[in-house]
Design an enzyme around this catalytic site. Structure first.
Site, mmCIF file in Angstrom:
data_model
loop_
_atom_site.group_PDB
_atom_site.id
_atom_site.type_symbol
_atom_site.label_atom_id
_atom_site.label_comp_id
_atom_site.label_asym_id
_atom_site.label_seq_id
_atom_site.Cartn_x
_atom_site.Cartn_y
_atom_site.Cartn_z
ATOM 1 N N ASP A 10 0.870 -1.161 0.000
ATOM 2 C CA ASP A 10 0.000 0.000 0.000
ATOM 3 C C ASP A 10 0.920 1.228 0.000
ATOM 4 O O ASP A 10 2.095 1.118 0.370
ATOM 5 C CB ASP A 10 -0.879 -0.042 1.256
ATOM 6 C CG ASP A 10 -1.709 1.209 1.403
ATOM 7 O OD1 ASP A 10 -2.374 1.597 0.435
ATOM 8 O OD2 ASP A 10 -1.669 1.820 2.495
ATOM 9 N N ASP A 171 -1.608 -0.467 6.082
ATOM 10 C CA ASP A 171 -1.899 0.231 7.342
ATOM 11 C C ASP A 171 -3.399 0.374 7.583
ATOM 12 O O ASP A 171 -3.794 0.876 8.628
ATOM 13 C CB ASP A 171 -1.261 1.632 7.349
ATOM 14 C CG ASP A 171 -1.962 2.587 6.396
ATOM 15 O OD1 ASP A 171 -2.331 2.160 5.276
ATOM 16 O OD2 ASP A 171 -2.165 3.761 6.768
#
Ligand code: BG6
Ligand code: MG
Length: 218
Positions: A10, A171
């Protein structure tokens, strides 16, 4: 467990600390609309696309907007966000990110970006990290937002690797769920109370190297 052949990262909040700029821009927009917005609400927007994030904020504030108002508000938020990311420098790469990307490449592990952002390429150029990725899958390509696994499955496909040989770094709660439903192992970047579904949670990429990854996840 399976070998590690590919890593999918990500962007916002994992490679670079843009999560704080998303928060600032959403807070400004929400407050201008008379809606309260704290870190708690922001947590639920991580990994979620721009328009879906706005729809959630409006829902929390009990406001309804038509399609064109929605687009205008999303564009306004993005203008403020882009103003902030345009000032970013390579020193905003999160600790350990560049080192881990280098180590993975040196060991023949393929690397993809798997982000919901439509600004991801601009950010990677800005921080001089574009060339560290073998494939880029972002909000300009995918049609289904995390927690749908599309973004990571597409990344694995572009890298030519099976999901079980891929590790995802995330996250966001929605991103961890996307990785799991795509059949991949996932390292949560943040707090274990929030990312408890991940296979392993660390505070940042500086806590990871290939050996530790293999020990924890192979
Ligand atoms: C994700 C962020 O990476 O990208 C979200 O976690 C953001 O907060 C989403 O809404 C879309 O980003 P952008 O840059 O296309 O507005
Ligand atoms: Mg993120």
């Amino acid at each position: 467990m399976s070998e590690i052949k590919a890593c999918l990262f990500d962007l916002d909040g994992v490679i670079v600390d843009t999560a704080k700029y998303h928060f600032k821009a959403w807070k400004r927009l929400a407050n201008e609309l008379g809606i309260d917005f704290t870190e708690k609400e922001n947590e639920q927007l991580k990994g979620v696309s721009r328009v879906e994030s706005l729809q959630l904020i409006l829902k929390w504030g009990g406001l309804e907007k038509n399609d064109s108002e929605l687009q205008n508000l999303a564009t306004l938020k993005n203008t403020w966000y882009v103003d902030m990311i345009n000032k970013m420098k390579a020193d905003e790469i999160l600790p350990g990110a560049r080192e881990l990307l280098n180590e993975l490449r040196a060991n023949g592990i393929k690397i993809a970006l798997g982000s919901a952002s439509k600004n991801s390429e601009a950010i990677l150029f800005k921080i001089n990290l574009y060339d560290a990725f073998d494939a880029i899958v972002d909000g300009t390509i995918v049609s289904k937002s995390k927690p749908d696994p599309e973004v990571f499955l597409k990344g694995a496909e572009l890298l030519g690797e099976k999901p079980e040989n891929c590790i995802v770094f995330e996250d966001a709660v929605a991103g961890v769920e996307a990785a799991i439903s795509g059949g991949m192992r996932v390292v949560g970047i943040g707090e274990s109370q929030t990312l408890y579904k991940a296979d392993w949670v660390v505070s940042g990429l500086d806590q990871i190297n290939l050996k530790k990854l293999q020990n924890q996840l192979s």
